[in-house]
Scaffold this active site. Structure first.
Site, mmCIF file in Angstrom:
data_model
loop_
_atom_site.group_PDB
_atom_site.id
_atom_site.type_symbol
_atom_site.label_atom_id
_atom_site.label_comp_id
_atom_site.label_asym_id
_atom_site.label_seq_id
_atom_site.Cartn_x
_atom_site.Cartn_y
_atom_site.Cartn_z
ATOM 1 N N TYR A 1 -9.306 9.505 0.255
ATOM 2 C CA TYR A 1 -8.589 8.234 0.227
ATOM 3 C C TYR A 1 -9.350 7.183 1.026
ATOM 4 O O TYR A 1 -9.591 6.065 0.543
ATOM 5 C CB TYR A 1 -7.189 8.436 0.797
ATOM 6 C CG TYR A 1 -6.306 7.215 0.782
ATOM 7 C CD1 TYR A 1 -5.617 6.854 -0.371
ATOM 8 C CD2 TYR A 1 -6.135 6.436 1.915
ATOM 9 C CE1 TYR A 1 -4.783 5.743 -0.392
ATOM 10 C CE2 TYR A 1 -5.309 5.321 1.913
ATOM 11 C CZ TYR A 1 -4.633 4.982 0.757
ATOM 12 O OH TYR A 1 -3.817 3.875 0.749
ATOM 13 N N ASN B 1 -3.964 -2.390 -8.082
ATOM 14 C CA ASN B 1 -3.171 -1.849 -6.991
ATOM 15 C C ASN B 1 -2.884 -0.354 -7.133
ATOM 16 O O ASN B 1 -2.447 0.271 -6.166
ATOM 17 C CB ASN B 1 -1.841 -2.629 -6.935
ATOM 18 C CG ASN B 1 -0.852 -2.042 -5.977
ATOM 19 O OD1 ASN B 1 -1.061 -2.034 -4.777
ATOM 20 N ND2 ASN B 1 0.240 -1.494 -6.506
#
Length: 283
Positions: free
Chosen positions: A156, A90
């Protein structure tokens, strides 16, 4: 597939001190899982562990860019709990501030890919022998940016799209080992990372308002994501999209993506803001 019971299973979470990570750690721990909290800032990780309480916790510092540290984290987990059943890769970062590909600092671009893509790879690879042995589950955090245009957020978006493909391949490969993998696609979540990008930046806020309908631009609480993380793992889900209103866009991305790209190319207010942002970045 039968429900995957989390009680007495061991779950390792990277980026555990962040919004989604911390909320998911609490939810998984409440479900009865042994919970291993991994993050770069040991002080934050240990503070979370103290707040959660209980003896089914292990906290440690590790950077996902460090393969040896991750292998050590897995070894310490197995030494403490006897097995590793679920890994939740994560950890992630975003451009701060966002910038166009022409103006972003090259080191910043590569750092984001290093953490958000290669950090997932290193985390999963370190844990995979244990996951296979326990017939467990891998969950990786991607983003809705895996299927929407990543203008001013290219590193990203690129990393999150790559993470999606990584986990899709992994899910098929794990089939022969009776283990599973899934992808988490959060939308805008009220986390420090999102607040750092938008708080006080009028240009970026207006760009989001122009590019996304209000229903999609709304932020949701990390706790809402955590609830879906728990049920997704229990169901060994291939995809967890939060909030669900993003699901049709994901499902129809092959049709919607060319249309939205063409729309952005012609959208004068968005292009004006893009020029304003790029000018501000180069000052």
């Amino acid at each position: 597939m039968a429900k995957y019971t989390l009680r007495n299973k061991t779950v390792l979470i990277t980026g555990a001190a962040g919004g989604i990570g911390a909320a998911s750690a609490r939810a998984l721990h409440a479900r009865g899982a042994n919970t291993v909290l991994v993050g770069r800032n040991l002080e934050s990780i240990e503070a979370l562990a103290r707040d959660m309480g209980g003896d089914r916790l292990l906290s440690m510092s590790a950077d996902v860019t460090d393969r040896t540290a991750l292998e050590d984290a897995v070894a310490r987990t197995v030494d403490r709990f006897g097995a590793l059943d679920v890994v939740f890769a994560n950890a992630g970062i975003a451009p701060a501030p966002p910038a166009t590909i022409a103006t972003i600092d090259p080191d910043a671009f590569e750092r984001i890919v290093e953490v958000d893509l290669l950090g997932v790879w290193r985390t999963v690879r370190a844990a995979l022998p244990q996951i296979i042995a326990s017939r467990g589950h891998v969950l990786v955090t991607s983003s809705t940016y895996a299927f929407v245009n990543g203008a001013v957020n290219a590193p990203y978006a690129a990393a999150k799209a790559a993470v999606e493909q990584f986990a899709r391949a992994l899910r098929v490969e794990l089939r022969i080992h009776h283990a599973t993998a899934g992808v988490l696609y959060p939308g805008w979540v009220d986390t420090a990372m999102v607040r750092n990008v938008f708080d006080g930046d009028d240009i970026l806020t207006r760009m989001r308002e122009v590019a996304f309908p209000a229903s999609l631009a709304q932020t949701i609480a990390p706790k809402a994501v955590a609830g879906r993380v728990v049920t997704g793992i229990e169901r060994r889900s291939a995809r967890i999209t939060v909030p669900r209103r993003w699901q049709p866009i994901s499902a129809l991305s092959g049709i919607i993506n060319p249309l939205t790209d063409a729309w952005l190319l012609r959208h004068r207010p968005f292009l004006a803001l893009l020029r304003e942002l790029e000018t501000a970045t180069t000052r």
